[in-house]
Structures are given as C-alpha cells and as structure tokens.
Design an enzyme around this catalytic site. Sequence first.
Site, short mmCIF file in Angstrom:
data_model
loop_
_atom_site.label_atom_id
_atom_site.label_comp_id
_atom_site.label_asym_id
_atom_site.label_seq_id
_atom_site.Cartn_x
_atom_site.Cartn_y
_atom_site.Cartn_z
N LYS A 103 0.82 -1.21 0.00
CA LYS A 103 0.00 0.00 0.00
C LYS A 103 0.85 1.27 0.00
CE LYS A 103 -2.23 -1.15 3.74
NZ LYS A 103 -1.60 -2.44 4.04
N ARG A 113 -10.44 1.11 8.99
CA ARG A 113 -10.03 -0.22 9.44
C ARG A 113 -11.20 -1.08 9.91
NH1 ARG A 113 -4.35 -0.86 10.48
NH2 ARG A 113 -3.30 1.12 10.25
N ARG A 133 11.33 -6.68 4.93
CA ARG A 133 11.22 -5.25 5.29
C ARG A 133 11.77 -5.02 6.69
NH1 ARG A 133 5.39 -2.38 5.05
NH2 ARG A 133 5.13 -3.26 7.11
N ARG A 144 12.00 -2.20 11.72
CA ARG A 144 10.71 -2.20 12.42
C ARG A 144 10.54 -3.49 13.19
NH1 ARG A 144 5.72 -0.22 8.74
NH2 ARG A 144 4.71 -1.44 10.36
N ARG A 168 -0.63 -9.74 13.26
CA ARG A 168 -1.11 -8.59 12.47
C ARG A 168 -2.01 -9.07 11.34
NH1 ARG A 168 4.09 -5.76 10.69
NH2 ARG A 168 2.69 -4.31 9.65
#
Length: 191
Positions: free
Chosen positions: A14, A89, A128, A134, A146
């Site tokens: 996204k 969401r 990532r 992260r 998640r």
Amino acid sequence: MLNIVLFGPPGAGKGTQSEKLIKKYNLNHISTGDLFRKHLSEGTELGKKAQKFMDDGFLVPDEVVIGMVDEKINSEENSSGFIFDGFPRTVKQAEALDKLLNSKGTPISGMIALEVPFEELKKRLLERGKISGRADDQSEEKINNRIKVYLDETLPVAEYYKKQNKFSGVNGVGSIDEIFDKICTEIDSFK
C-alpha cells in the site's frame, strides 16, 4: 473529485503504490498514523483526546479519528481528491467516513484492495524488517498476529464496499510497475 481507499493486509504494498498514485492523480494522502503523529506532536485538542485514550490503554474512538480526517480534508480546499491509506479499518469507520464525505458532496469513488497470498506477505514483512528495523516486521509471531487482526477486524470493510459496488481487487504480486498499471486501470474505470 477522486477518493480512493487503498486496502490490503500488512506488506501488500500500500505505501509503495500510494506514493505513485498520489503523483499520477494529484491526490492528497490521508494516513491515520500520520494524522495521529501530527496531532500528538502539535498538542492539538484532538491530539490531547487521542493521547488520553492511548495512555489509558484504549483504542482512539472513531469520533476522534474522523475528526482528524475531517480537519485534514478541510485543510486541502483545492484538492483533486484523497487516497485513504490504512483507513478505514472497521466497518464502523467506513460508515463514518461515508457520512463525512457524503456531507461534503464527494463520496468514496472506490476501494482498491491489493490481494497477496499470506506466505508472500510474511516473506515481504520479514525482509522489510531486516531493512527498516521495524520490530513488528521482524517476528513471525507478530506478523501472524497482524495478519489475523487484519482478517478478523479489517477484512469486513471490503465486504462493506462490495455491497456498494465500489470494490476492486488487484493481484498484488508482480513488479511494482505491473501492479501500479493494474491499479490505474481500476481507478480509471471509476471516473
């Protein structure tokens, strides 16, 4: 005005695609994460309300989130439209967003959902995590959680837009440019 909800699970692409869409269609980007950070750092009234809920361990209520979105939309008077990234969401947030945009005479044009197999998502997120540092992208357990939250709480938003005939699924596997071209084809059909 073109108003797009860019949708998909964590790691679907996204962020990458929204940057390209913003440039091509001259859209303003609305990310609730960015809005939270802005309001918290500036100590605005909405930021203080959000901070109180977060300090108490609660999710920020939809009314506060929608208030931040409304303020952002109002600050972009000459906008060609908006791309909503990571929002709504929940179905309740989608209903509130529709109510807000309809009151301004500029409804959601459509939802583009990036569809990526879960094994590919895990691979992307772990990669990532190595690059970005992260913490939520470095643990397979956190990634699985998640994705589960996305399936349980966020995926019903797609059904909400399907019922309005505003849903377009796009295969999110391939080169960035191939995926971008598919998204643009869908967006161009909204006009």
